[in-house]
Each structure stands twice: as structure tokens, then as C-alpha cells.
Design a protein around this motif. Structure first.
Motif, mmCIF file in Angstrom:
data_model
loop_
_atom_site.group_PDB
_atom_site.id
_atom_site.type_symbol
_atom_site.label_atom_id
_atom_site.label_comp_id
_atom_site.label_asym_id
_atom_site.label_seq_id
_atom_site.Cartn_x
_atom_site.Cartn_y
_atom_site.Cartn_z
ATOM 1 N N HIS A 171 0.928 -1.175 0.064
ATOM 2 C CA HIS A 171 -0.046 0.052 -0.044
ATOM 3 C C HIS A 171 0.857 1.260 -0.142
ATOM 4 C CE1 HIS A 171 -4.153 -1.952 0.552
ATOM 5 N NE2 HIS A 171 -3.283 -2.545 1.411
ATOM 6 N N ASP A 172 2.136 1.023 0.330
ATOM 7 C CA ASP A 172 2.993 2.228 0.293
ATOM 8 C C ASP A 172 3.750 2.398 -1.003
ATOM 9 O OD1 ASP A 172 2.862 3.026 3.013
ATOM 10 O OD2 ASP A 172 4.266 1.536 3.576
ATOM 11 N N TYR A 173 3.751 3.769 -1.507
ATOM 12 C CA TYR A 173 4.319 4.051 -2.754
ATOM 13 C C TYR A 173 5.865 3.904 -2.871
ATOM 14 C CZ TYR A 173 5.344 7.132 -6.729
ATOM 15 O OH TYR A 173 5.706 7.709 -8.099
ATOM 16 N N MET A 174 6.144 3.352 -3.917
ATOM 17 C CA MET A 174 7.675 2.953 -3.887
ATOM 18 C C MET A 174 7.978 3.445 -5.468
ATOM 19 S SD MET A 174 9.189 -0.988 -3.650
ATOM 20 C CE MET A 174 10.899 -1.047 -3.486
ATOM 21 N N GLY A 187 -22.130 15.462 -20.247
ATOM 22 C CA GLY A 187 -22.990 15.263 -19.220
ATOM 23 C C GLY A 187 -23.213 13.877 -19.276
ATOM 24 N N ASN A 188 -22.483 13.024 -19.920
ATOM 25 C CA ASN A 188 -22.636 11.742 -19.956
ATOM 26 C C ASN A 188 -22.197 11.055 -18.653
ATOM 27 O OD1 ASN A 188 -22.863 8.848 -20.497
ATOM 28 N ND2 ASN A 188 -22.421 8.977 -22.478
ATOM 29 N N GLU A 189 -22.816 10.271 -17.849
ATOM 30 C CA GLU A 189 -22.536 9.750 -16.611
ATOM 31 C C GLU A 189 -21.326 8.782 -16.892
ATOM 32 O OE1 GLU A 189 -22.892 10.366 -13.408
ATOM 33 O OE2 GLU A 189 -23.877 12.422 -13.498
ATOM 34 N N VAL A 190 -21.590 8.253 -17.948
ATOM 35 C CA VAL A 190 -20.507 6.943 -18.137
ATOM 36 C C VAL A 190 -19.092 7.524 -17.979
ATOM 37 C CG1 VAL A 190 -20.206 7.087 -20.598
ATOM 38 C CG2 VAL A 190 -20.100 5.072 -19.753
ATOM 39 N N TYR A 191 -18.820 8.579 -18.441
ATOM 40 C CA TYR A 191 -17.297 9.067 -18.191
ATOM 41 C C TYR A 191 -16.947 9.265 -16.612
ATOM 42 C CZ TYR A 191 -17.729 9.512 -23.070
ATOM 43 O OH TYR A 191 -17.942 9.582 -24.095
ATOM 44 N N ALA A 192 -17.877 9.869 -15.890
ATOM 45 C CA ALA A 192 -17.995 10.313 -14.436
ATOM 46 C C ALA A 192 -17.793 8.712 -13.840
ATOM 47 C CB ALA A 192 -19.029 11.000 -13.985
ATOM 48 N N GLU A 193 -18.639 8.136 -14.124
ATOM 49 C CA GLU A 193 -18.391 6.666 -13.469
ATOM 50 C C GLU A 193 -17.299 5.818 -13.496
ATOM 51 O OE1 GLU A 193 -21.171 2.571 -13.582
ATOM 52 O OE2 GLU A 193 -21.620 4.239 -15.007
ATOM 53 N N LYS A 194 -16.557 6.111 -14.756
ATOM 54 C CA LYS A 194 -15.373 5.258 -15.117
ATOM 55 C C LYS A 194 -14.184 6.016 -14.140
ATOM 56 C CE LYS A 194 -12.454 2.291 -16.708
ATOM 57 N NZ LYS A 194 -12.661 0.804 -16.377
ATOM 58 N N ALA A 195 -14.368 7.471 -14.237
ATOM 59 C CA ALA A 195 -13.278 8.170 -13.396
ATOM 60 C C ALA A 195 -13.388 7.811 -11.890
ATOM 61 C CB ALA A 195 -13.407 9.810 -13.810
ATOM 62 N N THR A 196 -14.650 7.861 -11.511
ATOM 63 C CA THR A 196 -14.723 7.398 -10.068
ATOM 64 C C THR A 196 -14.422 6.247 -9.894
ATOM 65 O OG1 THR A 196 -16.813 8.932 -10.021
ATOM 66 C CG2 THR A 196 -16.483 7.272 -8.295
ATOM 67 N N GLN A 197 -14.615 5.264 -10.528
ATOM 68 C CA GLN A 197 -13.880 3.739 -10.349
ATOM 69 C C GLN A 197 -12.302 3.850 -10.120
ATOM 70 O OE1 GLN A 197 -13.647 1.335 -13.908
ATOM 71 N NE2 GLN A 197 -13.943 -0.632 -12.471
ATOM 72 N N LEU A 198 -11.796 4.505 -11.058
ATOM 73 C CA LEU A 198 -10.234 4.764 -10.920
ATOM 74 C C LEU A 198 -9.666 5.382 -9.782
ATOM 75 C CD1 LEU A 198 -9.559 5.958 -14.592
ATOM 76 C CD2 LEU A 198 -9.407 3.693 -13.729
ATOM 77 N N LEU A 199 -10.587 6.483 -9.155
ATOM 78 C CA LEU A 199 -10.178 7.039 -7.901
ATOM 79 C C LEU A 199 -10.485 6.182 -6.763
ATOM 80 C CD1 LEU A 199 -11.924 10.497 -8.857
ATOM 81 C CD2 LEU A 199 -9.334 9.966 -8.427
ATOM 82 N N ARG A 200 -11.621 5.464 -6.839
ATOM 83 C CA ARG A 200 -11.963 4.451 -5.882
ATOM 84 C C ARG A 200 -10.829 3.310 -5.518
ATOM 85 N NH1 ARG A 200 -18.270 3.659 -7.180
ATOM 86 N NH2 ARG A 200 -19.337 5.752 -6.228
ATOM 87 N N VAL A 201 -10.355 3.014 -6.599
ATOM 88 C CA VAL A 201 -9.315 2.109 -6.632
ATOM 89 C C VAL A 201 -7.902 2.371 -5.982
ATOM 90 C CG1 VAL A 201 -7.857 0.547 -7.974
ATOM 91 C CG2 VAL A 201 -10.500 0.429 -8.566
ATOM 92 N N TRP A 202 -7.755 3.566 -6.554
ATOM 93 C CA TRP A 202 -6.183 4.195 -6.152
ATOM 94 C C TRP A 202 -6.406 4.675 -4.715
ATOM 95 C CZ3 TRP A 202 -2.003 3.884 -8.951
ATOM 96 C CH2 TRP A 202 -0.643 4.412 -8.580
ATOM 97 N N PHE A 203 -7.440 5.311 -4.085
ATOM 98 C CA PHE A 203 -7.389 6.096 -2.969
ATOM 99 C C PHE A 203 -8.342 5.500 -1.683
ATOM 100 C CE2 PHE A 203 -6.515 9.490 -6.220
ATOM 101 C CZ PHE A 203 -5.204 9.755 -5.668
ATOM 102 N N LEU A 204 -9.247 4.827 -2.220
ATOM 103 C CA LEU A 204 -10.400 4.627 -1.387
ATOM 104 C C LEU A 204 -10.853 3.126 -0.956
ATOM 105 C CD1 LEU A 204 -13.139 7.231 -2.456
ATOM 106 C CD2 LEU A 204 -11.585 7.423 -0.746
ATOM 107 N N ASN A 205 -10.485 2.263 -1.766
ATOM 108 C CA ASN A 205 -10.990 0.703 -1.593
ATOM 109 C C ASN A 205 -9.767 0.310 -0.698
ATOM 110 O OD1 ASN A 205 -12.979 1.248 -3.432
ATOM 111 N ND2 ASN A 205 -12.010 -0.172 -4.784
ATOM 112 N N PRO A 206 -10.278 -0.492 0.513
ATOM 113 C CA PRO A 206 -9.176 -0.727 1.585
ATOM 114 C C PRO A 206 -8.155 -1.851 0.780
ATOM 115 C CG PRO A 206 -11.653 -0.859 2.415
ATOM 116 C CD PRO A 206 -11.725 -0.537 1.018
ATOM 117 N N GLU A 207 -8.574 -2.731 0.110
ATOM 118 C CA GLU A 207 -7.706 -3.796 -0.649
ATOM 119 C C GLU A 207 -6.848 -3.197 -1.512
ATOM 120 O OE1 GLU A 207 -11.783 -3.933 -3.108
ATOM 121 O OE2 GLU A 207 -10.916 -3.509 -1.115
ATOM 122 N N THR A 208 -7.112 -1.996 -1.970
ATOM 123 C CA THR A 208 -5.974 -1.487 -3.081
ATOM 124 C C THR A 208 -5.671 -0.169 -2.798
ATOM 125 O OG1 THR A 208 -7.897 -0.767 -4.242
ATOM 126 C CG2 THR A 208 -7.177 -2.648 -4.922
#
Length: 396
Positions: A81-84, A140-161
Motif C-alpha cells: 500500500h506504500d508508494y515506491m 454530461g454523460n455519466e458513463v465518463y464520470a462513473e469510470k473516473a470514479t472507479q479509477l479514483l476509488r481503486v487508487w485512494f479509497l478501496n481498502p484492498e487497493t
């Protein structure tokens, strides 16, 4: 008719929600909204540019999210989880059987650094979020925001990643250390990322819980930058590392609603001009490098982003001048060499990319009220503006 008008007005309010809710770090929210209106009204240049953007964003919809957990190495802490990362200009000492300790060759990148994926994946995540958030903004297409949100969750928020909010092990030097303050320049992507997150705040896909979690992560990382040994070491750096340190901490403070802290940091930043820029515009600490003009351009980009951020806090860096030392002087000195009008007189062992000047020339045309900057650049380059510079820095 009234119903359609009401819906249209609500859409306009929603599209501009980010402008009221929070501040951008360096992009111009009003210009961004203007370019959206140009796109919606069918202006050819805006349609063409947004069309390019959507082609890029569409390709990213199937992109696999990446995280610090994907690297094939484990930091000394024992947690992936630590950057290297590894110092780019450090090479094995061929006079030693084990190559240790590594020795420095300024300007020459050791391909070994690619074996540790965190730096590449962090930059890639930021670039993808930029394209996706802007695609959402214009359509205004949510499909783009949804994908960006997924990337952000994986990098910053999901406990396992998620990445831990520190750079304790950035730009390590084999045989010398496990990480150092200089590595903090690699997180400059995170300062720009705050703007793409700000755009996403108007989206239904990016929830309040997402924003609160991300803002909490940034608060923790800002605290680490201000209080850790590595952070304090980077703050003392006199060259581009100090510039980008200040850009980061001021952007992070702004993003986390600590405006007074951001402003106090920027007031201190002004003092760096006296150290970094001479009266004739030279940046001696950057000209001393083996890629003198590349580093001079990079450092000035950091200064321009600081100046743009400072505007949000009613601070003027564009006209700040210490005995002739100023951002304008630094740009004017660099232009003849960077645009090929004069031969390099300082060392530049790598190729110089004139496209790196584009952002500076666009912003300078506006802030110094002189269109000659961008017109001169266009003459040398002879081709259209880079996509994101066109969308973010020019009126379509």
C-alpha cells in the motif's frame, strides 16, 4: 416550452456546480464553461476538439483500474500500500561486484526504474481522470464520470487497493537509502488531479462519500508533506523541487478547504523568485543541469501553475517583481532558445520538446495581455494546439 426552458436552466446550473462548490487549482472554470457553451452551440473548433476528446475517453472506458498493489516489489515497510519508486538518474557502479552503492548520472534515466510501476500508474491514473472528467463536463454523460470514479476509488479509497498517504519510499537509491524527499516531485500529478475531481463533483456517479473520502486522504497526505522528514527536506529544496513542493501543498490545502494555509504557503513561495530567477530571466539552478532548457521549462510550468492557483486567493504572482526578477523575465529569457531562434548555450544532452512551451505561451498571452506569445509559438510549431491545452487554455 416553459418546461424545456426550465430543464435547460437546470442543466446549466448542474454543469456549473463545481464552480460554486470549490476552487480549481490551476484551470479557469469560466473558460471551461465558455468552451462547453461553444461546443453545445455547434462551433466547429469546439466540436472538433471535443470530438477528439471523446474518442480518447471512449477508449478508456474499458481500462483496467491500476493501484499501488500491482507492483512486483514490496517496500521496506512490508506493505504494498506504500508508494515506491527508484531515483531515475542513479546507476550501478560497474567498479563494484554488486554495483552498490549506485552512482548518479544526471539526465540519463536508468531503465531499471520501469520495473517499479507506481510512478507510471499514478501518472496514468491522473491522465485518464483528466480525459474522462472533461468528457463528462462537455457531454454530461455519466458513463465518463462513473469510470473516473472507479479509477479514483481503486487508487485512494478501496481498502484492498488504496495507496497509503505518504511517499516514504519514493526515489530510493540502491545502496544508499530507501527513499528521499526528492521523490515528492512524483506526486505533482495529485495537485492537477484535484481539478479533475472538482469537475466530477457535479456528477451523480461521484458521491459525497467519494469526495469526503478523497478529501480526507488529501488532508492526511498534506499533513505528511508538512511534517515528515522527506517532506521537510523537499521544502528546503531551492530548485524545481521546491517549486513543485509549494505547488502541491498549496493545492492540497486549497482542495481541503484550508485557504488560509494555502495563502500563507504562497506568500512564502514568493521568496523563491529571488533564489531561482536572475534579473535577466535566467534560472541558474535549472541551467546547471545536463538538460538545462528542459528543466527551465519544467520549473516555469510549476511557477505558472502556482500563479494560477494564487489568483483563486487574490494573490498576484504575474506582476510580482523583485529587482527585475519575475515570471515574465524568466519566460522572455527562455523563449528564443526554446523556440529554436537561438542556439543552446547551456548543456542539453536530451532532446528538447518545444510542445512543453505551449502551456506557458498560452497562459502568458492571457496574463501578460500580449497575444504575440502564442502567435510566435504557432509560427515555430506550425500545427494545432495539443488537445488539453486547447480545451483548458484557449477560447474555442
Amino acid at each position: 416550452m416553459k418546461g424545456k426552458l426550465l430543464i435547460y436552466l437546470l442543466l446549466i446550473v448542474a454543469s456549473g456546480a463545481y464552480a460554486q462548490n470549490s476552487k480549481f487549482s490551476f484551470i479557469d472554470g469560466k473558460l471551461l464553461l465558455n468552451n462547453k457553451k461553444s461546443y453545445e452551440s455547434g462551433k466547429p473548433e469546439a466540436k472538433n476538439r471535443v470530438g477528439e476528446l471523446l474518442k480518447l475517453a471512449d477508449k478508456l472506458l474499458d481500462a483496467k483500474p491500476q493501484s499501488v498493489m500491482d507492483k512486483n516489489f514490496t517496500p521496506p515497510s512490508g506493505s504494498k500500500h506504500d508508494y515506491m519508486s527508484m531515483g531515475p538518474y542513479w546507476w550501478p557502479d560497474t567498479s563494484k561486484a554488486d554495483g552498490l552503492p549506485y552512482i548518479r548520472k544526471d539526465g540519463l534515466r536508468n531503465p531499471e526504474i520501469r520495473k517499479i510501476s507506481d510512478r507510471e500508474f499514478l501518472g496514468g491514473m491522473e491522465g485518464k481522470c483528466k480525459a474522462l472528467s472533461l468528457a463528462y463536463h462537455f457531454t454530461g454523460n455519466e458513463v465518463y464520470a462513473e469510470k473516473a470514479t472507479q479509477l479514483l476509488r481503486v487508487w485512494f479509497l478501496n481498502p484492498e487497493t488504496k495507496m497509503n498517504p505518504n511517499l516514504d519510499f519514493a526515489q530510493a537509491i540502491p545502496g544508499i537509502n530507501d527513499g528521499r524527499g526528492i521523490g515528492i516531485i512524483e506526486s505533482r500529478f495529485l495537485a492537477d488531479l484535484t481539478d479533475w475531481v472538482t469537475i466530477l463533483r457535479a456528477s451523480k456517479s461521484f458521491t459525497k462519500a467519494d469526495f469526503d473520502g478523497l478529501q480526507s486522504w488529501y488532508k492526511d497526505y498534506l499533513s505528511w508533506m508538512l511534517n515528515s522528514k522527506n517532506g521537510k527536506d523537499e521544502h528546503k529544496a531551492k530548485n524545481n523541487h521546491g517549486t513543485f513542493y509549494d505547488y502541491q501543498v498549496s493545492a492540497f490545502a486549497l482542495f481541503t478547504n484550508q485557504d488560509a494555509l494555502s495563502k500563507s504557503i504562497l506568500e512564502e513561495t514568493k521568496k523563491r523568485i529571488l533564489v531561482q530567477i536572475e534579473t535577466d530571466g535566467k534560472q541558474p539552478l535549472e541551467l546547471a543541469r545536463t538538460n538545462a532548457y528542459s528543466y527551465s521549462t519544467m520549473n516555469l510550468e510549476g511557477w505558472f501553475k502556482i500563479a494560477l492557483l494564487a489568483e483563486k486567493l487574490n494573490l498576484d504572482f504575474w506582476n510580482y517583481n523583485i529587482d527585475g526578477r519575475s515570471l515574465k523575465a524568466a519566460l522572455d529569457y527562455l523563449i528564443p532558445y526554446a523556440l529554436g531562434k537561438e542556439k543552446f548555450v547551456y548543456e542539453q544532452i536530451g532532446s528538447y520538446n518545444r510542445k512543453d512551451m505551449e502551456f506557458l505561451m498560452l497562459v502568458a498571452s492571457d496574463k501578460f495581455h500580449n497575444q504575440a506569445y502564442i502567435s510566435e509559438y504557432r509560427k515555430v510549431e506550425g500545427h494545432s494546439l495539443e488537445l488539453f491545452n486547447a480545451l483548458l487554455c484557449s477560447r474555442l
